[in-house]
Design a protein around this motif. Sequence first.
Motif, mmCIF file in Angstrom:
data_model
loop_
_atom_site.group_PDB
_atom_site.id
_atom_site.type_symbol
_atom_site.label_atom_id
_atom_site.label_comp_id
_atom_site.label_asym_id
_atom_site.label_seq_id
_atom_site.Cartn_x
_atom_site.Cartn_y
_atom_site.Cartn_z
ATOM 1 N N TYR A 50 -13.758 30.060 90.542
ATOM 2 C CA TYR A 50 -13.232 31.148 91.363
ATOM 3 C C TYR A 50 -11.981 30.690 92.117
ATOM 4 N N GLN A 51 -12.044 29.526 92.748
ATOM 5 C CA GLN A 51 -10.903 29.033 93.521
ATOM 6 C C GLN A 51 -9.678 28.838 92.627
ATOM 7 N N ALA A 52 -9.884 28.301 91.418
ATOM 8 C CA ALA A 52 -8.762 28.121 90.488
ATOM 9 C C ALA A 52 -8.164 29.474 90.109
ATOM 10 N N MET A 53 -9.026 30.453 89.828
ATOM 11 C CA MET A 53 -8.543 31.793 89.468
ATOM 12 C C MET A 53 -7.794 32.434 90.638
ATOM 13 N N LYS A 54 -8.314 32.268 91.842
ATOM 14 C CA LYS A 54 -7.685 32.837 93.028
ATOM 15 C C LYS A 54 -6.296 32.250 93.231
ATOM 16 N N LYS A 55 -6.184 30.939 93.110
ATOM 17 C CA LYS A 55 -4.889 30.290 93.282
ATOM 18 C C LYS A 55 -3.907 30.732 92.197
ATOM 19 N N ALA A 56 -4.380 30.835 90.971
ATOM 20 C CA ALA A 56 -3.504 31.266 89.882
ATOM 21 C C ALA A 56 -2.997 32.686 90.137
ATOM 22 N N GLN A 57 -3.888 33.575 90.557
ATOM 23 C CA GLN A 57 -3.500 34.952 90.829
ATOM 24 C C GLN A 57 -2.521 35.018 92.000
ATOM 25 N N SER A 59 -0.407 32.880 92.876
ATOM 26 C CA SER A 59 0.899 32.341 92.476
ATOM 27 C C SER A 59 1.812 33.424 91.890
ATOM 28 N N THR A 60 1.223 34.502 91.399
ATOM 29 C CA THR A 60 2.038 35.553 90.769
ATOM 30 C C THR A 60 2.836 36.351 91.787
ATOM 31 N N ARG A 61 2.525 36.209 93.081
ATOM 32 C CA ARG A 61 3.224 36.947 94.130
ATOM 33 C C ARG A 61 4.180 36.058 94.933
ATOM 34 N N MET A 62 4.466 34.871 94.422
ATOM 35 C CA MET A 62 5.251 33.908 95.199
ATOM 36 C C MET A 62 6.536 33.532 94.472
ATOM 37 N N PRO A 66 6.547 27.707 95.985
ATOM 38 C CA PRO A 66 5.169 27.895 96.428
ATOM 39 C C PRO A 66 4.215 28.217 95.279
ATOM 40 N N ALA A 67 4.696 28.940 94.276
ATOM 41 C CA ALA A 67 3.843 29.264 93.123
ATOM 42 C C ALA A 67 3.425 27.997 92.397
ATOM 43 N N ILE A 68 4.345 27.078 92.254
ATOM 44 C CA ILE A 68 4.020 25.807 91.597
ATOM 45 C C ILE A 68 2.959 25.063 92.402
ATOM 46 N N ALA A 69 3.103 25.048 93.719
ATOM 47 C CA ALA A 69 2.104 24.376 94.569
ATOM 48 C C ALA A 69 0.728 25.008 94.379
ATOM 49 N N GLU A 70 0.656 26.339 94.324
ATOM 50 C CA GLU A 70 -0.628 27.016 94.110
ATOM 51 C C GLU A 70 -1.208 26.666 92.745
ATOM 52 N N LEU A 71 -0.370 26.635 91.718
ATOM 53 C CA LEU A 71 -0.851 26.319 90.375
ATOM 54 C C LEU A 71 -1.324 24.875 90.281
#
Length: 90
Positions: A50-57, A59-62, A66-71
């Motif tokens: 869940y946490q991995a999916m949340k972070k990936a999702q 990242s699509t708004r950044m 910051p998106a790279i950091a979330e991924l």
Amino acid sequence: YIRLKTVLDAAFDQAAHGKGQARHSTGQDFADQPMQAISRLIGSHHGLIYQAMKKAQESTRMESGPAIAELLGAIVYLAGAVIYLEDDQQ
């Protein structure tokens, strides 16, 4: 595979020395941090997924940085899921 290693090394660095270390480690080994302890308590790696999916999702708004950091964080959570499953097999 050099670029893959570069990304994996960046995820490691984030967990061991960056935001992950600052927020989640109190000196414990990665395999003993709260993400693993909580997963063992509930008997599942679903929270890590869940946490991995949340972070990936998220990242699509950044923007790119910051998106790279979330991924990279998502990669770390997926690594945590692998560790949970490996430990569960023992």
